[in-house]
Enzyme design. Structure first.
Site, mmCIF file in Angstrom:
data_model
loop_
_atom_site.group_PDB
_atom_site.id
_atom_site.type_symbol
_atom_site.label_atom_id
_atom_site.label_comp_id
_atom_site.label_asym_id
_atom_site.label_seq_id
_atom_site.Cartn_x
_atom_site.Cartn_y
_atom_site.Cartn_z
ATOM 1 N N SER A 194 35.373 -29.156 -38.465
ATOM 2 C CA SER A 194 35.519 -30.381 -37.960
ATOM 3 C C SER A 194 36.135 -29.777 -36.275
ATOM 4 O O SER A 194 36.805 -29.142 -36.278
ATOM 5 C CB SER A 194 37.013 -30.994 -38.321
ATOM 6 O OG SER A 194 37.353 -31.974 -37.243
ATOM 7 N N TYR A 203 44.140 -32.905 -43.288
ATOM 8 C CA TYR A 203 43.109 -32.648 -43.497
ATOM 9 C C TYR A 203 42.499 -31.662 -42.288
ATOM 10 O O TYR A 203 41.918 -30.537 -42.309
ATOM 11 C CB TYR A 203 42.746 -33.714 -43.144
ATOM 12 C CG TYR A 203 41.453 -34.300 -42.373
ATOM 13 C CD1 TYR A 203 40.160 -34.407 -43.205
ATOM 14 C CD2 TYR A 203 40.517 -34.131 -41.054
ATOM 15 C CE1 TYR A 203 38.458 -34.255 -42.733
ATOM 16 C CE2 TYR A 203 39.496 -34.030 -40.427
ATOM 17 C CZ TYR A 203 38.624 -34.238 -41.605
ATOM 18 O OH TYR A 203 37.105 -34.353 -41.067
#
Length: 254
Positions: free
Chosen positions: A138, A151
């Protein structure tokens, strides 16, 4: 790497970005696409088969949080059937900073364990043929969305792991690169929990800014697969595919 006639394993190939990427992959004509996913979606599997009937699409239920030995057992079944596997895509991910342990288990440990398991079949030190790994990380691995630090940290860890895999390629024969999507319009980002509820509207706030579709991301994902560049850090954002130049601030010198 041309996708045509290749054997591909796609972990979490039925998710938001995953399913659109699976669609784009089958259009490119691999010999086999093996999808490992926690979610059983027969409709999606049937759709993938219909897109290109020449491609054999197979589904196995799989939870990335299982022990390495269990993953190795599943891979043994797959390798016995296919004989060779050219590409492993690790795509499992959750976005919920209320679930701290599970976030780390799925987003980071699961990627490490699945990769470790396939080394049993690929590592050239064991007589293996080598292989290619594409890890979905990500852009939060570059700069965190600070309202979801768990996260973001899990994705940074997955990115670091992938970078190390690429450096180990001369030893293992296994190359690797990372796929780092920007904010993509999936159910994952419409509503999710921030850490300690520091920002209840974090999903809404992100969607107030420019985003990309899952199809745009998937199309660029296929381009990254075809480029097949060991160590590449691909940013897939706003419909663009960008090779990120990583800044080195420290070196172990070994």
């Amino acid at each position: 790497m041309a996708i045509a006639n290749k054997n591909i394993i796609f972990v979490a190939g039925l998710g938001g970005i995953g399913l659109d990427t699976s669609r784009e992959i089958v259009k490119s004509g691999p010999k086999n696409l093996v999808i490992l996913d926690r979610i059983d979606n027969p409709t999606a599997i049937a759709e993938l088969k219909a897109i290109n009937p020449k491609v054999t699409v197979t589904f196995y239920p799989y939870d990335v949080t299982v022990p390495v030995a269990e993953t190795t057992k599943l891979l043994k079944t797959i390798f016995a059937q296919l004989k060779t596997v050219d590409l492993l895509i690790n795509g499992a991910g959750i976005l919920d900073d209320h679930q701290i342990e599970r976030t780390i288990a799925v987003n980071f440990t699961g990627t490490v364990n699945t990769t470790t398991a396939i080394m049993e079949f690929w590592d050239k030190r064991k007589g293996g043929p080598g292989g290619v790994i594409a890890n979905i990380c990500s852009v939060t691995g570059f700069n965190a969305i600070y309202q979801v630090p768990v996260y973001s940290a899990s994705k940074a860890a997955a990115l670091s792991f992938t970078n190390s895999l690429a450096r180990l390629a001369p030893i293992t024969g296994v190359t690797a690169y990372s796929i780092n999507p920007g904010i993509t319009r999936t159910p994952l980002v419409h509503k999710f929990n921030s850490w300690l509820d520091v920002e209840p509207r974090v999903g809404e706030l992100l969607l107030e800014h420019p985003t990309q579709t899952t199809l745009e991301c998937a199309q660029n994902f296929v381009k990254a697969i075809e480029a097949n560049k060991n160590g590449a850090i691909w940013q897939l954002d706003l419909g663009q595919l960008i090779a990120v130049e990583w800044t080195k601030h420290w070196d172990s010198h070994i």
